[in-house]
Scaffold this motif. Structure first.
Motif, PDB file in Angstrom:
ATOM      1  N   GLY A  25      30.026  29.271  12.992  1.00 53.37           N
ATOM      2  CA  GLY A  25      31.246  30.077  12.860  1.00 53.37           C
ATOM      3  C   GLY A  25      30.960  31.552  13.092  1.00 53.37           C
ATOM      4  O   GLY A  25      29.988  31.923  13.756  1.00 53.37           O
ATOM      5  N   LYS A  26      31.815  32.374  12.508  1.00 54.17           N
ATOM      6  CA  LYS A  26      31.773  33.823  12.765  1.00 54.17           C
ATOM      7  C   LYS A  26      30.494  34.470  12.250  1.00 54.17           C
ATOM      8  O   LYS A  26      29.871  35.277  12.926  1.00 54.17           O
ATOM      9  N   MET A  27      30.102  34.078  11.028  1.00 54.69           N
ATOM     10  CA  MET A  27      28.925  34.739  10.444  1.00 54.69           C
ATOM     11  C   MET A  27      27.649  34.310  11.172  1.00 54.69           C
ATOM     12  O   MET A  27      26.777  35.136  11.450  1.00 54.69           O
ATOM     13  N   LYS A  29      27.375  33.429  14.208  1.00 59.03           N
ATOM     14  CA  LYS A  29      27.340  34.077  15.526  1.00 59.03           C
ATOM     15  C   LYS A  29      26.913  35.537  15.395  1.00 59.03           C
ATOM     16  O   LYS A  29      26.149  36.057  16.214  1.00 59.03           O
ATOM     17  N   ALA A  30      27.402  36.203  14.354  1.00 52.26           N
ATOM     18  CA  ALA A  30      27.007  37.605  14.136  1.00 52.26           C
ATOM     19  C   ALA A  30      25.488  37.682  13.915  1.00 52.26           C
ATOM     20  O   ALA A  30      24.814  38.567  14.443  1.00 52.26           O
ATOM     21  N   SER A  57      33.132  23.193  18.797  1.00 55.28           N
ATOM     22  CA  SER A  57      32.692  24.388  18.051  1.00 55.28           C
ATOM     23  C   SER A  57      31.293  24.811  18.490  1.00 55.28           C
ATOM     24  O   SER A  57      30.987  26.004  18.563  1.00 55.28           O
ATOM     25  N   PHE A  61      30.289  28.279  20.383  1.00 57.32           N
ATOM     26  CA  PHE A  61      29.279  29.115  19.725  1.00 57.32           C
ATOM     27  C   PHE A  61      28.270  29.670  20.725  1.00 57.32           C
ATOM     28  O   PHE A  61      27.875  30.836  20.635  1.00 57.32           O
ATOM     29  N   CYS A  89      25.383  28.556   7.016  1.00 59.54           N
ATOM     30  CA  CYS A  89      26.537  29.420   7.323  1.00 59.54           C
ATOM     31  C   CYS A  89      27.863  28.671   7.257  1.00 59.54           C
ATOM     32  O   CYS A  89      28.794  28.988   8.005  1.00 59.54           O
ATOM     33  N   LEU A 139      29.836  41.441   8.958  1.00 55.56           N
ATOM     34  CA  LEU A 139      29.884  41.077  10.378  1.00 55.56           C
ATOM     35  C   LEU A 139      29.228  42.115  11.296  1.00 55.56           C
ATOM     36  O   LEU A 139      28.987  41.838  12.467  1.00 55.56           O
ATOM     37  N   GLN A 142      26.156  41.715  13.791  1.00 52.09           N
ATOM     38  CA  GLN A 142      26.282  41.397  15.213  1.00 52.09           C
ATOM     39  C   GLN A 142      25.707  42.502  16.104  1.00 52.09           C
ATOM     40  O   GLN A 142      25.186  42.235  17.184  1.00 52.09           O
TER      41      GLN A 142
END
Ligand code: NAI
Ligand code: A1CAB
Length: 290
Positions: A25-27, A29-30, A57, A61, A89, A139, A142
């Protein structure tokens, strides 16, 4: 623990360390982006494993990365089998099930959890023989500008120094790792984990007002974002405190003072403090439910 070679002091074993992310997810990926900023690229050279719940997903990613560098799987156990360092995560209420799935394979491995509310104790209850690091990044990891408070288990009163250095070494490409005591995790969640959201809310309010004054969307965003960027850079580059800068902008009897006094009268600071306390309470509640 072999991976840690001499309690974290021997870094040669790290060259072959394989890294995995559970929860694409977002974290995650960061963090992945942040790790690519490491000048030695040591974390990605051995291939990165990513485990998720759907192929879609996983494909999303790795979009924008060299796909050859990744091993994608729908099986969290397969990831743990093939890695030594696992970034956990997933969302808080997904974490326990994941830990149960991987527990027999995660012994002696290192788990860096970013999961809000998930205590070191809870992780160790499920996987007693892993090395666990609890973090609350944001975040900005990143771009290598995250604040990454982290907590370690304590042997006697102090966390092990070698492990502490190792964690710094791993997390430093992401920004500023900061060891804290675990009791402060809800507080840093409320302050710096959620923090980018508060900053964005301030920017959005200003952008909307700029648009209402007739600036185009592009102009409004540029005006406000560059103003905010310049302000923070000024603080950093001149080593100035926000208290000093505020008094420098605020001419006595002038225009800024009129706005500042209005904000004070309307309890702006109290509202923000109450919001932080609400977030802190929510983080504590989460911890007691996980
Ligand atoms: N978003 C943020 O700014 C921050 C988030 N965190 C923490 O990071 C964690 C993840 O948050 P986000 O990345 O924002 O959420 P997200 O929803 O973007 O990512 C979670 C990912 O985990 C996957 N997932 C769910 N169950 C799974 C399972 N059983 N096995 C493998 N993958 C599974 C989901 O499909 C999703 O891709 C949360 O625990 C949150 O508390 C911490 C600091 C900041
Ligand atoms: O909103 C959340 O629950 C997570 C924790 C900190 C930032 N995002």
């Amino acid at each position: 623990m072999e991976l840690l070679g001499n309690n974290g002091k021997d870094r040669s074993s790290l060259k072959s360390l394989r890294v995995g992310f559970i929860g694409p997810g977002k974290m995650a990926k960061a963090i992945l982006h942040g790790l690519t900023l490491d000048p030695e690229k040591k974390w990605l050279s051995n291939g990165v494993w990513v485990a998720g719940r759907s192929q879609r997903s996983l494909d999303l990613f790795v979009k924008g990365f060299d796909k050859e560098s990744f091993q994608l799987t729908l099986d969290n156990s397969e990831l743990v089998k093939n890695t030594e360092l696992v970034f956990l995560c997933v969302k808080p209420f997904q974490a326990e099930a994941v830990l149960e799935q991987i527990k027999s394979l995660a012994e002696d491995k290192m788990i860096i959890s970013v999961v809000a509310g998930l205590s070191l104790k809870k992780i160790k209850q499920i996987i007693p023989r892993c090395l666990v690091v609890r973090t609350m990044p944001n975040l900005a990891c990143q771009i290598g500008k995250g604040i990454i408070p982290f907590a370690l288990e304590k042997e006697d009163a102090q966390p092990n120094k070698g492990i502490m250095d190792l964690v710094h070494f791993i997390l430093s490409p992401l920004g500023y790792p900061l060891p804290i005591s675990e009791e402060l995790m809800p507080a840093v969640t409320a302050l710096t984990g959620c923090g980018p959201a508060y900053v964005c809310m301030l920017l959005i309010a200003l952008i909307e007002k700029a648009k209402a004054y007739g600036f185009s969307e592009v102009q409004a965003s540029q005006l406000i974002e560059d103003m905010a960027f310049g302000t923070v850079l000024l603080l950093k580059e001149m080593n100035k405190s926000p208290y000093t800068l505020l008094s420098e902008v605020k001419t006595p009897g002038g225009i800024t003072e009129a706005a500042v006094q209005f904000l004070v009268r309307r309890g702006w600071e109290d509202i923000l403090i109450e919001a932080i306390e609400t977030a802190n309470k929510k983080a504590e509640e989460l911890e007691s439910h996980l």
